[in-house]
Design an enzyme around this catalytic site. Structure first.
Site, mmCIF file in Angstrom:
data_model
loop_
_atom_site.group_PDB
_atom_site.id
_atom_site.type_symbol
_atom_site.label_atom_id
_atom_site.label_comp_id
_atom_site.label_asym_id
_atom_site.label_seq_id
_atom_site.Cartn_x
_atom_site.Cartn_y
_atom_site.Cartn_z
ATOM 1 N N ARG A 61 13.533 54.686 52.023
ATOM 2 C CA ARG A 61 12.286 54.207 52.587
ATOM 3 C C ARG A 61 12.523 53.706 54.020
ATOM 4 N NH1 ARG A 61 10.786 49.939 51.362
ATOM 5 N NH2 ARG A 61 12.635 49.172 50.281
ATOM 6 N N LYS A 203 6.521 54.096 45.783
ATOM 7 C CA LYS A 203 6.390 52.709 46.229
ATOM 8 C C LYS A 203 5.038 52.440 46.863
ATOM 9 C CE LYS A 203 10.372 51.239 44.785
ATOM 10 N NZ LYS A 203 10.416 50.392 43.572
ATOM 11 N N HIS A 223 8.680 43.769 39.586
ATOM 12 C CA HIS A 223 9.702 44.764 39.904
ATOM 13 C C HIS A 223 10.896 44.478 38.999
ATOM 14 C CE1 HIS A 223 12.625 46.617 43.054
ATOM 15 N NE2 HIS A 223 12.219 47.506 42.183
ATOM 16 N N SER A 241 19.378 45.690 43.848
ATOM 17 C CA SER A 241 20.321 46.794 43.683
ATOM 18 C C SER A 241 21.748 46.272 43.493
ATOM 19 C CB SER A 241 20.263 47.690 44.929
ATOM 20 O OG SER A 241 21.160 48.751 44.823
ATOM 21 N N LYS A 245 20.725 45.767 36.640
ATOM 22 C CA LYS A 245 19.412 45.796 35.975
ATOM 23 C C LYS A 245 19.293 46.977 35.013
ATOM 24 C CE LYS A 245 15.951 46.410 38.822
ATOM 25 N NZ LYS A 245 15.125 47.616 38.719
ATOM 26 N N THR A 246 19.622 48.169 35.504
ATOM 27 C CA THR A 246 19.514 49.364 34.662
ATOM 28 C C THR A 246 20.545 49.335 33.543
ATOM 29 O OG1 THR A 246 18.681 50.653 36.530
ATOM 30 C CG2 THR A 246 19.545 51.888 34.655
ATOM 31 N N ASP A 260 11.719 49.911 35.984
ATOM 32 C CA ASP A 260 11.533 49.486 37.362
ATOM 33 C C ASP A 260 10.263 48.686 37.640
ATOM 34 O OD1 ASP A 260 12.670 49.444 39.969
ATOM 35 O OD2 ASP A 260 11.248 50.960 40.627
ATOM 36 N N ARG A 326 19.782 60.078 44.602
ATOM 37 C CA ARG A 326 18.807 59.684 43.584
ATOM 38 C C ARG A 326 18.513 60.814 42.608
ATOM 39 N NH1 ARG A 326 16.341 54.365 43.258
ATOM 40 N NH2 ARG A 326 16.866 53.325 45.207
#
Length: 545
Positions: A61, A203, A223, A241, A245-246, A260, A326
């Site tokens: 982004r 996003k 988020h 990041s 989290k994942t 997410d 990604r």
């Protein structure tokens, strides 16, 4: 293709959008979009048939080129500043007209879908894209419609995505440079130009929900990732990041709601915004992230990866294009999914931080005020660099663990979180997945197996009846014992070689928290301000350790 002209006329009239002489390809299957992408040399396939594309100049982004139209609807609502930059309605209209003119005469790809898994909050999204693989991405990330719904479709929001268009005189429009991502809340349009990075599509819609849902529906947008236990309890994981989290939300004993973006409703339903996952794949291995690794198959879309020489095998360690490699894939590629991407009964919230300073406890419990403070702070710490000799950590703060996507003032979301916590009786925990026994370069990373045990113990209720001691610098409440965890690591001062060094580094980090919070303090309530580190009570610290 499967779409006849008569079918198209039911749902898509180019003239409504000002588009002239366009070849419309609407709601093609992912297989058809993949075939077009490959046949037009816009992508290739891996050895197992997964589509691979290169997003060109932008591999992430561009937050400095994100704007919100400042008009009667947004003027008093949006937290204007570095994150949310204004653009005038007139300049938006001029840019949109130029994008429409640019797309006219081309083949365009339409994808009709919706976001928000809870039917009460469903938002219908039409995506008009220049590239077939942008439409493919929208098909993965948004939630699919039935054939009947496609025929009766009317959008609530429009995404207009033209990666090949750049504003020729950006300063005249109030832009920084030729690319842009703009939200218009009055006209309900996300306008994207000059960037092919697909995350701008995702996003853009996520950011719009972060204003619409709390203001108009009293839903807290988050988020975060979320999963569901066998007893119907929901756990929520916030984290920037690299904090885990994942990894930590992907639990074989619990069903994944989403990884997410979620909403928290008035009746304590937790729902996924999306129909897919968008995960980093740098250094991916089947051992480190088996769910993500196994999801990379036909139906997924890989971005900016590199093949191993002479093959179509992905080299996941290769970052020659970008560190931000990604994959997007439909959530159906994950086996252990919660039905309908919904959960009820939220019981535990985890704020994940990778503290490279090595001073935060591996697990601590937060009061509602502390939870709001740490939510607003959104702290983690990164290693300064990979060069030899550089080992001093760098603090990183992102309000609400997602500042680039939050149009409202962070205290608005934090106050909502506090209220929902109290109403639902939710416990909030700060989990340090970073270092202990010293900062990066001196201490050691906390074992993933320990972190998993701590989270499991919390989810199983094993910490409901243990004693807690308050940390004298950060004010956090630290459990004195957890089954299966060495007691000495729970209070981090025990594993530092020098208690004075620990105190000094802790005070340094506490100052970073306070300095970061200054920009929020004027709109924060007293109970949130008091949730911060107890830095003003440190004149006799040694007596507390």
């Amino acid at each position: 293709m499967s779409n006849s002209i008569s079918e198209l006329k039911k749902t898509f009239d180019p003239n409504v959008y000002g588009l002239k002489n366009v070849n419309v390809l609407q709601n093609l299957s992912q297989e058809e979009l993949q075939k077009i992408t490959v046949e037009n040399n816009m992508g290739v396939e891996t050895e197992n048939g997964t589509l691979v594309v290169n997003t060109g100049k932008f591999t992430g982004r561009s937050p400095q080129d994100r704007f919100i139209v400042k008009d009667e609807y947004t003027e008093e609502k949006v937290w204007w500043g570095k994150t949310n930059k204004p653009i005038s309605p007139e300049n938006f209209d001029r840019l949109k007209a130029e994008v429409v003119d640019y797309l006219s005469g081309k083949t365009i790809y339409i994808k009709d879908a919706f976001v928000c898994a809870d039917p009460r909050y469903r938002v219908y999204v039409r995506t008009i894209t220049e590239y077939p693989w942008s439409s493919y991405f929208a098909g993965n990330m948004f939630i699919g419609l039935s054939e009947t719904e496609k025929e009766e479709f009317t959008e609530d929001w429009l995404v207009l995505c033209a990666p090949g268009f750049e504003a020729q005189n950006p300063k005249e429009y109030g832009l920084r440079q030729g690319n842009f991502s703009i939200l218009n809340f009055t006209k309900k349009i996300a306008l994207i130009g000059g960037s092919a990075y697909t995350g701008e599509i995702k996003k853009g819609i996520f950011s719009s929900l972060n204003l619409i849902l709390p203001i108009e529906q009293n839903v807290l947008p988050m988020h975060c990732s979320a999963n569901l236990g066998k007893n119907g309890d929901t756990a929520i994981f916030f984290g920037l990041s690299g904090t885990g989290k994942t990894t930590l939300s992907a639990d074989p004993d619990r069903r994944l709601i989403g990884d997410d973006e979620h909403g928290w409703t008035e009746d304590n339903t937790i729902f996924n915004f999306e129909g897919g996952c968008y995960a980093k794949v740098i250094d991916l291995t089947p051992e480190s992230e088996p769910e993500i690794y196994n999801a990379i198959k036909p139906g997924a879309l890989l971005e900016n990866i590199v093949f191993k020489p002479g093959s179509r095998e992905v080299d996941f360690e290769n970052d020659s294009i970008t560190q931000n490699t990604r994959v997007s894939y439909p959530i159906s590629h994950i086996e252990n999914i919660a039905e309908g991407s919904l959960g009820k009964n939220p019981k535990n919230i985890f704020f994940l931080t990778c503290d490279a300073f090595g001073v935060l406890p591996p697990v601590s419990k937060l009061t509602p005020g502390q939870a709001a403070y740490h939510f607003i702070s959104g702290y983690t710490a990164k290693v300064a660099g990979t060069e030899a000799g550089i080992s001093e950590p760098v603090p990183s703060f992102s309000a609400c663990f997602g500042e680039p996507f939050m149009p409202l003032h962070p205290t608005y979301y934090a106050e909502m979180l506090s209220r929902k916590m109290l109403e639902a009786g939710v416990n909030v925990w700060l989990i340090n997945t970073g270092w202990s026994g010293g900062s990066y370069g001196e201490g050691k990373r906390i074992k993933l197996s320990y972190t998993r045990k701590m989270i499991s113990a919390i989810l199983e209720g094993e910490l409901d009846h243990v004693n807690f001691e308050q940390h004298p610098i950060f004010g956090l409440f630290v459990p004195v014992a957890i089954p299966g965890i060495p007691e000495e690591i729970l209070d981090p001062i025990n594993v530092w070689s020098s208690s004075r060094a620990y105190i000094s580094k802790s005070i340094s980090l506490a100052h970073y928290f306070h300095i970061n919070f200054e920009k929020f303090a004027s709109q924060a309530s007293q109970h949130i301000i008091e949730g911060g580190p107890l830095i003003d009570q440190h004149h006799h610290l040694e007596e507390h350790f």
